[in-house]
Design a protein around this motif. Sequence first.
Motif, short mmCIF file in Angstrom:
data_model
loop_
_atom_site.label_atom_id
_atom_site.label_comp_id
_atom_site.label_asym_id
_atom_site.label_seq_id
_atom_site.Cartn_x
_atom_site.Cartn_y
_atom_site.Cartn_z
N ARG A 34 0.84 -1.20 0.00
CA ARG A 34 0.00 0.00 0.00
C ARG A 34 0.87 1.25 0.00
NH1 ARG A 34 0.49 2.27 4.94
NH2 ARG A 34 0.91 0.92 6.74
N ASN A 35 0.21 2.38 -0.06
CA ASN A 35 0.95 3.64 0.03
C ASN A 35 1.33 3.91 1.49
OD1 ASN A 35 2.17 5.99 -0.81
ND2 ASN A 35 0.44 6.65 -2.04
N SER A 38 2.09 6.97 4.49
CA SER A 38 1.82 8.36 4.84
C SER A 38 2.75 8.80 5.96
CB SER A 38 0.37 8.47 5.32
OG SER A 38 0.22 9.60 6.14
N PRO A 39 3.21 10.04 5.92
CA PRO A 39 4.05 10.52 7.04
C PRO A 39 3.30 10.52 8.36
CG PRO A 39 3.62 12.28 5.45
CD PRO A 39 3.09 11.02 4.84
N ARG A 40 1.99 10.43 8.30
CA ARG A 40 1.24 10.39 9.55
C ARG A 40 1.47 9.08 10.30
NH1 ARG A 40 -5.22 11.01 9.96
NH2 ARG A 40 -5.36 11.04 12.23
N GLU A 41 2.03 8.10 9.60
CA GLU A 41 2.34 6.82 10.25
C GLU A 41 3.66 6.88 11.01
OE1 GLU A 41 1.86 3.38 7.51
OE2 GLU A 41 1.11 4.90 6.15
N LYS A 72 7.18 9.01 19.30
CA LYS A 72 6.17 8.48 20.22
C LYS A 72 6.86 7.70 21.34
CE LYS A 72 1.88 5.74 20.15
NZ LYS A 72 1.00 6.80 20.65
N ASP A 98 3.36 -3.29 10.59
CA ASP A 98 2.58 -3.50 9.37
C ASP A 98 3.29 -2.97 8.12
OD1 ASP A 98 2.18 -0.87 10.10
OD2 ASP A 98 0.16 -0.79 9.23
N VAL A 118 -0.60 16.84 4.63
CA VAL A 118 -0.45 15.94 3.48
C VAL A 118 -1.43 14.79 3.59
CG1 VAL A 118 1.08 14.26 2.42
CG2 VAL A 118 1.94 16.52 3.00
N VAL A 119 -1.55 14.27 4.79
CA VAL A 119 -2.42 13.11 4.99
C VAL A 119 -3.89 13.49 4.87
CG1 VAL A 119 -3.14 11.41 6.66
CG2 VAL A 119 -0.74 11.91 6.34
N ASN A 166 -4.73 13.15 1.47
CA ASN A 166 -4.22 11.96 0.81
C ASN A 166 -4.23 10.76 1.76
OD1 ASN A 166 -3.04 10.31 -1.07
ND2 ASN A 166 -0.95 10.95 -0.59
N HIS A 224 -4.60 7.05 3.20
CA HIS A 224 -4.23 5.77 2.61
C HIS A 224 -4.94 4.64 3.36
CE1 HIS A 224 -1.41 7.93 0.27
NE2 HIS A 224 -0.78 8.37 1.33
N ALA A 225 -5.75 3.92 2.62
CA ALA A 225 -6.48 2.82 3.24
C ALA A 225 -5.51 1.80 3.79
CB ALA A 225 -7.38 2.18 2.19
N GLY A 226 -5.82 1.29 4.94
CA GLY A 226 -5.02 0.20 5.50
C GLY A 226 -3.88 0.66 6.37
N ALA A 227 -3.57 1.95 6.35
CA ALA A 227 -2.45 2.42 7.15
C ALA A 227 -2.79 2.32 8.63
CB ALA A 227 -2.12 3.86 6.80
N ARG A 228 -1.82 1.86 9.41
CA ARG A 228 -2.02 1.75 10.86
C ARG A 228 -1.50 3.04 11.47
NH1 ARG A 228 1.66 -0.19 14.53
NH2 ARG A 228 0.84 -0.87 16.54
N ILE A 229 -2.40 3.88 11.91
CA ILE A 229 -2.01 5.19 12.39
C ILE A 229 -2.46 5.35 13.84
CG2 ILE A 229 -2.39 7.68 12.11
CD1 ILE A 229 -2.74 7.08 9.09
N PHE A 230 -1.54 5.71 14.71
CA PHE A 230 -1.87 5.96 16.10
C PHE A 230 -2.64 7.27 16.18
CE2 PHE A 230 1.91 3.28 16.35
CZ PHE A 230 1.54 2.36 17.31
N ALA A 231 -3.77 7.23 16.85
CA ALA A 231 -4.55 8.46 16.99
C ALA A 231 -3.77 9.45 17.85
CB ALA A 231 -5.89 8.14 17.65
#
Lengths: 565, 197
Positions: A44-45, A47-50, A55, A90, B16-17, B20, B22-29
């Motif tokens: 998948r793509n 994102s910098p948010r990941e 943390k 992941d 940016v996000v 844009n 991205h489905a499936g991304a595991r992102i901490f709230a």
Amino acid sequence: MMFLKDPLTRSYDAIVVGSGATGGWAAKRLAEAGLEVALLEAGRNVSPREFTEHKPVFELKYRNIAGAGDWRKTRPVQTQCYACTEYNYDWFVDDFENPYSTPADKPFSWQRMRIVGGRTLCWGRQSYRLSDLDLKAASLDGYGQDWPISYQDLAPFYNLVEQYVGISGAAEGNAALPDGHFLPPMKMTCGEVHFRDVVGKNYGRTVTIGRSAILTEAHNDRSACHYCGTCERGCISYSYFSSPFTTVKDALKTGKCTMLTNAVVASIDMDPATNLARGVSFIDGQTKQTKSIRAKIVILCAQALESTRILLNSSSGSHTTGLGNSSGLLGRGLMDHSTGAGAAGELPQFTNAPDPYSGPHRANGIYVIRYRNTSKATRQPNFIRGYGFQGGAGAVFNFEAEGFGAAYKQAVKTGSYRINLGAFGESLARDENFVSIDPNLKDTWGIPALHISMTHGENERLLHEDAAATAAEMLEVAGAKNIEIRSAVAEPGMAIHELGTARMGNDPKTSVTDQYCQLHDVKNVFAMDGACFVSSGCQNPTLSMMAITVRACDHLVDRFKKHEL
Amino acid sequence: MNRRELLRNSLLAMGVVAVNPHAGARIFAAGEDAFVELERADWATVFLNAQQNETLTALSDAIIPATDTPGAKAALVNRFLDLVLSSEPATVQKEFLDSLAWFDTGAQERYKATFVNLTPNEKLDFLNLVAWPHTHPRWGGTEGVFAGYQHFMVMKRWIVSAFYSSPVGLKEQGWDGWAARGTFTGCEHQPGEHKAS
């Protein structure tokens, strides 16, 4: 509008498979030259948010401790990689969705990522040039084959890649490790400066700061490193090189590059009438539908073993044992740097307390440049080729202190000043180390999986014994105490430097591609990643892979524009 | 890069996000913090029984007590280990529980009381017996490693990991809530005048 059209209904000039270090460069180079490019990525793509580099660990449910967390059950191989953690697991493949087999007595740790950027998101960033000591090693010691290219052929492309990527480092004038275009070097700790001076004085060996794809000053619209130290979890300032935010971004910016994610390439589609590839078939990673895409040129940058897997899975017509395998060598000559040997100890002359949380974290270390078999004077009687060391010295908390109570807390804080060296040794290209298709194993998308058969040999064992001994002697002369020596060679795969299996050469009988990564057997198919390596050297290979890719792409563009492809 | 620039980059990245995803991304709230769960007033064990939890709390406090800085109790070491152990393989769980139980049986043998009921002096005496590497002679046989030390080390490794990964433990190491440091000065000394950096 163009971007609303189904990208599969049109034909491209080139398909690039894989969006990591080499795929990003191929897409950028070709798209900027005006070619219409389809960039296919199995994952998948991103994102910098990941990114989670800031943390704190206590915010994680299991703090990445021990075996806790159901995610670990899905990644028994990937968790062998230090970078695969509760923060970012992941990004790494699910081992059950992506199986491979090995002989029972030949374990191989295949650590990989399927996501835009691939392993550039988590790579170690160490960036070293090969020299003719490596590229022409066979002529020097009689083992294996020379590369069909020399250092002079690669040097301009090393320059180009380094100037774009931004490599911090110091020029040393040591022929075994050619200097490059460096940003200012990161600083050494006191213990490292001391070690460098002592080793230089006593042995004439070069200890330098790691040459790292981390910016020490603003460069190409990216900010300098802010020294948080956990690059493997992403970087909000893009200070280390990763393809999604550099080469892939540039490629997409041209408007000439279409990126398809979740496109798991299964095989190359051939036109039997012309003996040319007409595109690739891929499985949609989410729907599991089989799809195809057409292009005049197919470039594999999927990672050495994945690219070879695609070629092996592309049997058709006269290519009965895989595409590009008329030599019978496709899959042969698998290499991965041998690791495991080294030494560690304490430098008691440095006594200050550790301060890693209130002090900066430097995601880099020192590098001891190869000093074995570099000349007649350093020739070894019992092994060929050589090794380099990566390591570092600094004050660390002493969690291993004995006892309990207030005294234990104080002992932890007092810490100790430690030094450590770990060897990366050349892995000889041996045809008995190979990958093939396992006829009884498929991945979750129904694509036949790899069988990987590799062991390190006697040369690697002897090389690591020597590395352990010389590491210990260097530490001793530096005044280290309580030295611990490691000489065992780790399981193949642990360097995460898979190389070879589609080596380049001038003779189609003894190689799979030519010097520009073009298959001898199919003129519009290229393997531009680590698969084309003839030998491994002992240097971390990503910089060389990128330089080889740019060289191959520039040649390809030239020929494409002359309608020779 | 200074902190202001870093914050600006963080906000740009979030932007940016926003356009844009991205489905499936595991992102901490934002603000997601597992430690808050450990601090809940209605917290209850999920793996340990009440006695085991008491023993673990007392043992962790003895190994890492409050001094001029907080200790294991304030770091909620017992609560975190209860959670982690609940997710560990059965073999790991058994090793942990066996070692934890040994502290009660060992205390009973020597002091006729469970570990939590030892007096401060008895606790100190007991831990001094088990906390140091030593061997003990066996009549007519070879020397063996003292089982008490092995059990101590099993428990200590878990407790140390839990403590030094907690907010209290990170502060003990100098953490101030900010990860980025901006520069790395390295060695700035003249030859022969080095000190640890």
